[in-house]
Design a protein around this motif. Structure first.
Motif, PDB file in Angstrom:
ATOM      1  N   UNK A 106     -42.410  58.570 -42.173  1.00 49.80           N
ATOM      2  CA  UNK A 106     -41.088  59.206 -42.131  1.00 49.80           C
ATOM      3  C   UNK A 106     -40.839  59.867 -40.775  1.00 49.80           C
ATOM      4  N   UNK A 107     -41.883  60.445 -40.177  1.00 49.37           N
ATOM      5  CA  UNK A 107     -41.728  61.047 -38.848  1.00 49.37           C
ATOM      6  C   UNK A 107     -41.365  59.975 -37.820  1.00 49.37           C
ATOM      7  N   UNK A 108     -42.039  58.830 -37.887  1.00 49.17           N
ATOM      8  CA  UNK A 108     -41.783  57.752 -36.929  1.00 49.17           C
ATOM      9  C   UNK A 108     -40.343  57.236 -37.047  1.00 49.17           C
ATOM     10  N   UNK A 109     -39.851  57.060 -38.273  1.00 47.63           N
ATOM     11  CA  UNK A 109     -38.471  56.603 -38.463  1.00 47.63           C
ATOM     12  C   UNK A 109     -37.485  57.636 -37.925  1.00 47.63           C
ATOM     13  N   UNK A 110     -37.762  58.906 -38.173  1.00 46.45           N
ATOM     14  CA  UNK A 110     -36.890  59.966 -37.682  1.00 46.45           C
ATOM     15  C   UNK A 110     -36.800  59.946 -36.156  1.00 46.45           C
ATOM     16  N   UNK A 111     -37.929  59.765 -35.507  1.00 51.65           N
ATOM     17  CA  UNK A 111     -37.927  59.747 -34.048  1.00 51.65           C
ATOM     18  C   UNK A 111     -37.183  58.529 -33.503  1.00 51.65           C
ATOM     19  N   UNK A 112     -37.314  57.380 -34.166  1.00 52.56           N
ATOM     20  CA  UNK A 112     -36.563  56.197 -33.754  1.00 52.56           C
ATOM     21  C   UNK A 112     -35.062  56.428 -33.855  1.00 52.56           C
ATOM     22  N   UNK A 113     -34.623  57.046 -34.955  1.00 48.79           N
ATOM     23  CA  UNK A 113     -33.211  57.364 -35.115  1.00 48.79           C
ATOM     24  C   UNK A 113     -32.721  58.352 -34.077  1.00 48.79           C
ATOM     25  N   UNK A 120     -26.124  56.390 -28.202  1.00 46.87           N
ATOM     26  CA  UNK A 120     -24.886  55.912 -28.826  1.00 46.87           C
ATOM     27  C   UNK A 120     -23.731  55.910 -27.824  1.00 46.87           C
ATOM     28  N   UNK A 121     -22.909  54.848 -27.869  1.00 45.10           N
ATOM     29  CA  UNK A 121     -21.773  54.700 -26.964  1.00 45.10           C
ATOM     30  C   UNK A 121     -20.428  54.823 -27.674  1.00 45.10           C
ATOM     31  N   UNK A 122     -20.444  54.992 -28.988  1.00 39.00           N
ATOM     32  CA  UNK A 122     -19.202  55.153 -29.738  1.00 39.00           C
ATOM     33  C   UNK A 122     -19.495  56.002 -30.958  1.00 39.00           C
ATOM     34  N   UNK A 123     -18.428  56.508 -31.579  1.00 35.51           N
ATOM     35  CA  UNK A 123     -18.618  57.322 -32.771  1.00 35.51           C
ATOM     36  C   UNK A 123     -19.233  56.504 -33.899  1.00 35.51           C
ATOM     37  N   UNK A 124     -18.855  55.227 -34.005  1.00 35.07           N
ATOM     38  CA  UNK A 124     -19.433  54.358 -35.029  1.00 35.07           C
ATOM     39  C   UNK A 124     -20.925  54.187 -34.851  1.00 35.07           C
ATOM     40  N   UNK A 125     -21.373  53.967 -33.618  1.00 36.11           N
ATOM     41  CA  UNK A 125     -22.802  53.832 -33.359  1.00 36.11           C
ATOM     42  C   UNK A 125     -23.541  55.129 -33.683  1.00 36.11           C
ATOM     43  N   UNK A 126     -22.961  56.252 -33.273  1.00 40.62           N
ATOM     44  CA  UNK A 126     -23.609  57.535 -33.526  1.00 40.62           C
ATOM     45  C   UNK A 126     -23.776  57.779 -35.023  1.00 40.62           C
ATOM     46  N   UNK A 127     -22.744  57.461 -35.795  1.00 37.92           N
ATOM     47  CA  UNK A 127     -22.826  57.648 -37.244  1.00 37.92           C
ATOM     48  C   UNK A 127     -23.926  56.755 -37.825  1.00 37.92           C
ATOM     49  N   UNK A 128     -24.000  55.506 -37.384  1.00 36.47           N
ATOM     50  CA  UNK A 128     -25.032  54.600 -37.874  1.00 36.47           C
ATOM     51  C   UNK A 128     -26.443  55.062 -37.529  1.00 36.47           C
ATOM     52  N   UNK A 129     -26.635  55.497 -36.285  1.00 35.86           N
ATOM     53  CA  UNK A 129     -27.961  55.945 -35.864  1.00 35.86           C
ATOM     54  C   UNK A 129     -28.338  57.271 -36.536  1.00 35.86           C
ATOM     55  N   UNK A 130     -27.345  58.107 -36.824  1.00 35.26           N
ATOM     56  CA  UNK A 130     -27.626  59.332 -37.574  1.00 35.26           C
ATOM     57  C   UNK A 130     -28.114  58.998 -38.982  1.00 35.26           C
ATOM     58  N   UNK A 131     -27.624  57.882 -39.541  1.00 39.20           N
ATOM     59  CA  UNK A 131     -28.106  57.450 -40.853  1.00 39.20           C
ATOM     60  C   UNK A 131     -29.589  57.071 -40.786  1.00 39.20           C
ATOM     61  N   UNK A 132     -30.000  56.416 -39.684  1.00 37.95           N
ATOM     62  CA  UNK A 132     -31.420  56.091 -39.509  1.00 37.95           C
ATOM     63  C   UNK A 132     -32.243  57.375 -39.441  1.00 37.95           C
ATOM     64  N   UNK A 133     -31.756  58.350 -38.692  1.00 40.29           N
ATOM     65  CA  UNK A 133     -32.418  59.647 -38.651  1.00 40.29           C
ATOM     66  C   UNK A 133     -32.559  60.234 -40.046  1.00 40.29           C
ATOM     67  N   UNK A 134     -31.487  60.132 -40.826  1.00 43.30           N
ATOM     68  CA  UNK A 134     -31.502  60.688 -42.167  1.00 43.30           C
ATOM     69  C   UNK A 134     -32.542  60.044 -43.063  1.00 43.30           C
ATOM     70  N   UNK A 135     -32.764  58.741 -42.895  1.00 42.47           N
ATOM     71  CA  UNK A 135     -33.808  58.068 -43.678  1.00 42.47           C
ATOM     72  C   UNK A 135     -35.170  58.708 -43.438  1.00 42.47           C
ATOM     73  N   UNK A 136     -35.466  59.007 -42.185  1.00 39.14           N
ATOM     74  CA  UNK A 136     -36.735  59.659 -41.882  1.00 39.14           C
ATOM     75  C   UNK A 136     -36.759  61.097 -42.333  1.00 39.14           C
TER      76      UNK A 136
END
Length: 541
Positions: A106-113, A120-136
């Motif tokens: 879970x720590x590794x996934x959080x760091x990847x996110x 992130x270059x757009x609000x859509x990308x940022x929201x998606x990558x924040x979801x990856x962070x949330x998984x971790x």
């Protein structure tokens, strides 16, 4: 027998050795090992907590660069929703296959996110990558709570409540300050990159000092139940986010999401009653205390996330604070939470009594949110600081106490799913809170702008308006004044509804039954004492 042990005698041979007993031998290294493990867990907890608080003060600047004011709440909601969806799975994986490997993953996934969010270059990308962070993050929080639940009996856990409160205070005080400083001087992307070195320390520390018994379960993860729960949660959050905003409440999209959410959750309950290894065992909700504190945790998350998301926006827009100063202006709330949490932990450890804290906490949160709803364009920073201190004291009474009661209400074999369920409902509360309060805020801002500045004002706050604090002085005076009043009106709606929701938490707290905490000083006999102690899970290092 327990009374004699509390004076220093060694436990019976059949009972697991307790680190606090004896003077020498294996007790001292075991005690030192447990302390090092707790320290490493606090680093991981800081990692998850810091990310939540750093983002808040940078949000106006992020919106200013990437645009999308109407998607502001989704930067937080995506993170919270992914955390909620993954939390039950992390808890069950830890129960079945051992917590250490699951926790490190879970720590590794959080760091990847975190790294992706910074790029992130757009609000859509940022929201998606924040979801990856949330998984971790789902694995981080439930992992810390479950491992502490294994290491420390509930009666003694009050001592560590102060440590956890201290970590939360460091994150909440340092987060806005660090987030504001990084945003002002290095750019908002560094609020995500700062996670990487801290995460590396957490990975190394956990790998080196945490030694848990290896386990391998023959059971299978309830993927069907997890999928149904995820679909149901997502559908309901999308309704609260899109309803009345993206789509009309009576539109086919909203009605379809409602039907999907209800059917998914009904199917989830059906599946959980029949699978051998349910991802969320329903039998734990037969305990009244567990059900009550998870409901209180849901409501606390609803209010807490709502207030901490929109307070910096009010401070920067209405009170003219910089990103750094808006972090410092949150200090009254955070210090109030820290002091009260320390007191609650000490009292709980010494007396074993805890019911008073959810009651007082529910009242203080209700009062604090109502006071914050009184703020307008003329409210001074001192006055808002007093209001935030009241809210912080309420949070201090509830944050750790609800988790303590939840863990004391389940058997040791269900510690993982019990901790994950309590975390899940608190996270869900935050997700619903940000979505619902965010929709109310946005709607009120747009209405006030249209009322005070006509079509020009409505155009400023529609679509991808550039409304970061740096751009406000560039607006015409009439538009700037209208926007200041609009944010104040939106904040009023957020806090007033938060106060109304808090009434339910205050009422529920009165029905919590004060059940003796496991590990209490006077068990009935030796067998009970043995049953109350968790098996040792930390080895000397």
């Amino acid at each position: 027998m327990a009374g004699r042990q509390s004076q220093g005698e060694a436990p019976p041979a059949s009972q697991p050795a307790r680190p606090a007993q004896g003077a020498g031998g294996k007790a001292e290294p075991k005690q030192r090992s447990t302390s090092v493990v707790i320290l490493a867990l606090m680093i991981a907890m800081l990692l998850a907590m810091l990310d939540n608080m750093i983002v808040g003060t940078a949000m106006p600047t992020i919106v200013g660069e990437l645009g999308g004011l109407d998607h502001l709440s989704w930067v937080v909601t995506a993170y919270a929703l992914a955390t909620a969806a993954s939390t039950p799975i992390w808890g069950k994986l830890g129960d079945m296959y051992g917590r250490k490997g699951v926790f490190l993953t879970s720590i590794a996934i959080f760091l990847g996110g975190s790294a992706l969010s910074g790029m992130a270059q757009s609000m859509g990308e940022l929201i998606g990558f924040r979801a990856v962070q949330g998984l971790g993050a789902g694995g981080l929080m439930v992992g810390v709570m479950a491992i502490i639940g294994d290491l420390v009996p509930p009666r003694e856990r009050g001592r560590y409540q102060g440590i956890m409160a201290g970590v939360m205070a460091v994150a909440m005080i340092g987060g806005p300050l660090v987030g504001g400083t990084l945003t002002d001087h290095l750019g908002w992307r560094w609020i995500f990159y700062i996670n990487l070195p801290l995460g590396a320390v957490a990975l190394f520390a956990i790998s080196a000092v945490l030694h848990l018994p290896k386990k391998r379960s023959e059971g299978r993860i309830d993927y069907t139940g997890a999928a149904l729960l995820t679909v149901g949660i997502t559908a309901l959050v999308l309704i609260t986010t899109w309803g009345g905003n993206e789509y009309a409440w009576g539109s086919a999209q909203i009605l379809g999401l409602g039907a999907l959410g209800v059917l998914s959750l009904v199917a989830f309950v059906y599946v959980e009653q029949r699978v051998a290894e349910p991802v969320l065992p329903l039998h734990i909700f037969r305990n009244r205390n567990f059900t009550l504190v998870t409901a209180i945790g849901f409501l606390t998350g609803f209010v807490m996330f709502g207030s901490t998301t929109f307070l910096p926006l009010y401070q920067q827009t209405v009170q003219g604070a910089s990103a750094t100063n808006s972090g410092l202006l949150l200090l009254p709330m955070l210090l109030g939470m820290l002091v009260v949490s320390l007191v609650a932990g000490r009292v709980t450890t010494q007396t074993g009594k805890y019911k008073i804290f959810p009651i007082v906490g529910g009242f203080l949160i209700m009062a604090g949110m109502f006071l914050l709803s009184l703020m307008d364009t003329e409210t001074t920073r001192f006055t808002s600081g007093v209001y935030m201190a009241v809210l912080g004291m309420g949070m201090g009474c509830l944050m750790q106490t609800t988790m303590l009661v939840a863990q004391n209400s389940v058997e040791m074999k269900d510690m993982g799913v019990g901790s994950s369920s309590a975390t899940l409902f608190r996270t869900l509360g935050g997700s619903f809170g940000v979505a619902i309060l965010g929709a109310l805020f946005t709607s009120q801002v747009q209405d006030t702008m249209a009322e005070r500045a006509g079509d020009q004002g409505a155009a400023v706050t529609s679509g991808s308006a550039q409304l970061d604090p740096a751009s406000l002085p560039k607006l015409p005076a009439a538009i700037r004044d209208a926007y200041t009043h609009a944010v104040a009106d939106g904040s009023h709606q957020v806090f007033l509804w938060g106060a109304l929701i808090s009434i339910a938490a205050f009422v529920a707290a009165w029905f919590v039954k004060e059940v003796p905490l496991r590990g209490a000083a006077k068990p009935a006999d030796g067998d009970e004492a043995q049953a109350d102690q968790p098996a040792p899970v930390a080895e000397p290092v």
